[in-house]
Enzyme design. Structure first.
Site, PDB file in Angstrom:
ATOM      1  N   ASP A  29      -7.830 -15.889  -6.822  1.00 47.93           N
ATOM      2  CA  ASP A  29      -7.146 -14.827  -6.065  1.00 47.93           C
ATOM      3  C   ASP A  29      -5.757 -15.322  -5.708  1.00 47.93           C
ATOM      4  OD1 ASP A  29      -6.268 -13.102  -3.825  1.00 47.93           O
ATOM      5  OD2 ASP A  29      -8.289 -12.288  -3.952  1.00 47.93           O
ATOM      6  N   ILE A  30      -4.761 -14.477  -5.923  1.00 49.94           N
ATOM      7  CA  ILE A  30      -3.373 -14.881  -5.721  1.00 49.94           C
ATOM      8  C   ILE A  30      -2.996 -14.951  -4.224  1.00 49.94           C
ATOM      9  CG2 ILE A  30      -2.163 -12.647  -5.803  1.00 49.94           C
ATOM     10  CD1 ILE A  30      -1.303 -15.784  -7.878  1.00 49.94           C
ATOM     11  N   HIS A  93     -14.753  -6.092  -8.640  1.00 44.07           N
ATOM     12  CA  HIS A  93     -14.604  -7.547  -8.581  1.00 44.07           C
ATOM     13  C   HIS A  93     -15.413  -8.113  -7.428  1.00 44.07           C
ATOM     14  CE1 HIS A  93     -11.287  -5.687  -6.299  1.00 44.07           C
ATOM     15  NE2 HIS A  93     -11.370  -6.712  -5.473  1.00 44.07           N
ATOM     16  N   HIS A  95     -15.542 -11.340  -4.807  1.00 46.09           N
ATOM     17  CA  HIS A  95     -14.810 -12.475  -4.223  1.00 46.09           C
ATOM     18  C   HIS A  95     -15.787 -13.632  -4.025  1.00 46.09           C
ATOM     19  CE1 HIS A  95     -11.142 -10.246  -2.684  1.00 46.09           C
ATOM     20  NE2 HIS A  95     -11.979  -9.222  -2.790  1.00 46.09           N
TER      21      HIS A  95
HETATM   22  P1  5GP Z   1      -9.879  -5.855  -2.719  1.00 42.47           P
HETATM   23  O1  5GP Z   1      -9.634  -4.802  -3.774  1.00 42.47           O
HETATM   24  O2  5GP Z   1     -11.176  -6.584  -2.920  1.00 42.47           O
HETATM   25  O3  5GP Z   1      -9.757  -5.276  -1.327  1.00 42.47           O
HETATM   26  O4  5GP Z   1      -8.710  -6.925  -2.840  1.00 42.47           O
HETATM   27  C1  5GP Z   1      -8.149  -7.252  -4.079  1.00 42.47           C
HETATM   28  C2  5GP Z   1      -7.901  -8.751  -4.176  1.00 42.47           C
HETATM   29  O5  5GP Z   1      -7.208  -8.984  -5.381  1.00 42.47           O
HETATM   30  C3  5GP Z   1      -7.041  -9.322  -3.039  1.00 42.47           C
HETATM   31  O6  5GP Z   1      -7.700 -10.436  -2.460  1.00 42.47           O
HETATM   32  C4  5GP Z   1      -5.736  -9.709  -3.732  1.00 42.47           C
HETATM   33  O7  5GP Z   1      -5.159 -10.888  -3.216  1.00 42.47           O
HETATM   34  C5  5GP Z   1      -6.159  -9.911  -5.170  1.00 42.47           C
HETATM   35  N1  5GP Z   1      -5.091  -9.577  -6.113  1.00 42.47           N
HETATM   36  C6  5GP Z   1      -4.342  -8.444  -6.122  1.00 42.47           C
HETATM   37  N2  5GP Z   1      -3.472  -8.472  -7.147  1.00 42.47           N
HETATM   38  C7  5GP Z   1      -3.682  -9.645  -7.786  1.00 42.47           C
HETATM   39  C8  5GP Z   1      -3.076 -10.237  -8.945  1.00 42.47           C
HETATM   40  O8  5GP Z   1      -2.180  -9.696  -9.584  1.00 42.47           O
HETATM   41  N3  5GP Z   1      -3.549 -11.459  -9.322  1.00 42.47           N
HETATM   42  C9  5GP Z   1      -4.571 -12.083  -8.653  1.00 42.47           C
HETATM   43  N4  5GP Z   1      -4.955 -13.274  -9.112  1.00 42.47           N
HETATM   44  N5  5GP Z   1      -5.156 -11.558  -7.560  1.00 42.47           N
HETATM   45  C10 5GP Z   1      -4.712 -10.341  -7.137  1.00 42.47           C
END
Ligand code: 5GP
Length: 130
Positions: A29-30, A93, A95
């Site tokens: 995660d970035i 996804h 985590h």
């Molecule tokens: P969620 O959809 O589960 O609420 O959060 C999406 C997750 O994806 C976040 O923790 C965010 O940091 C991560 N994320 C969003 N865009 C990118 C990206 O371009 N690259 C990576 N490696 N992680 C990402």
């Protein structure tokens, strides 16, 4: 339009890759909550995790287990916590987050900053433990 994660799958956007097979990809995660915070995705683009078909979803958990055990070896922690939100990126996804206490998996916590060298090294160590 493709999701940002599909762009990662296609190699159009870089990632710090941990593991990959025909159906799944794991990468850091970035904006991590902890060092080693990893995302596991199906390569097939499905928004909501509970819309992923049974076989693909089951396999995603088994793939996540393999990655989580590698994270546990690579990053000092009590456990690897697992969470599904999907509020930001519309591509299913999981985590995987190294945790030592309840507060470590609070998504309201400030995200950690790492240099690209640090991300790359973390990915390398986790991959080496697969
Ligand atoms: P969620 O959809 O589960 O609420 O959060 C999406 C997750 O994806 C976040 O923790 C965010 O940091 C991560 N994320 C969003 N865009 C990118 C990206 O371009 N690259 C990576 N490696 N992680 C990402």
């Amino acid at each position: 339009m493709s999701t940002i994660f599909t762009k990662i799958v296609k190699g159009e956007i870089p990632c710090y890759k941990i593991a990959e097979d025909d159906n799944y990809l794991a990468f850091l995660d970035i904006n991590p909550l902890a060092q080693g915070h990893t995302l596991v995705i199906p390569k097939k683009e499905v928004d909501y995790i509970f819309d992923v078909d049974d076989q693909l979803l089951g396999g995603m958990m088994i793939f996540s287990k393999r990655v989580a055990l590698a994270i546990e070896k690579a990053v000092p922690c009590k456990r690897v916590g697992i969470a599904v939100l999907g509020l930001e990126v519309p591509h299913a996804h999981i985590h995987l987050i190294p945790i030592n206490n309840l507060g470590d998996i609070n998504f309201s916590n400030p995200k950690l900053k790492f240099s690209s060298q640090e991300f790359a090294e973390t990915a390398r160590i986790i991959s080496a433990n697969l």
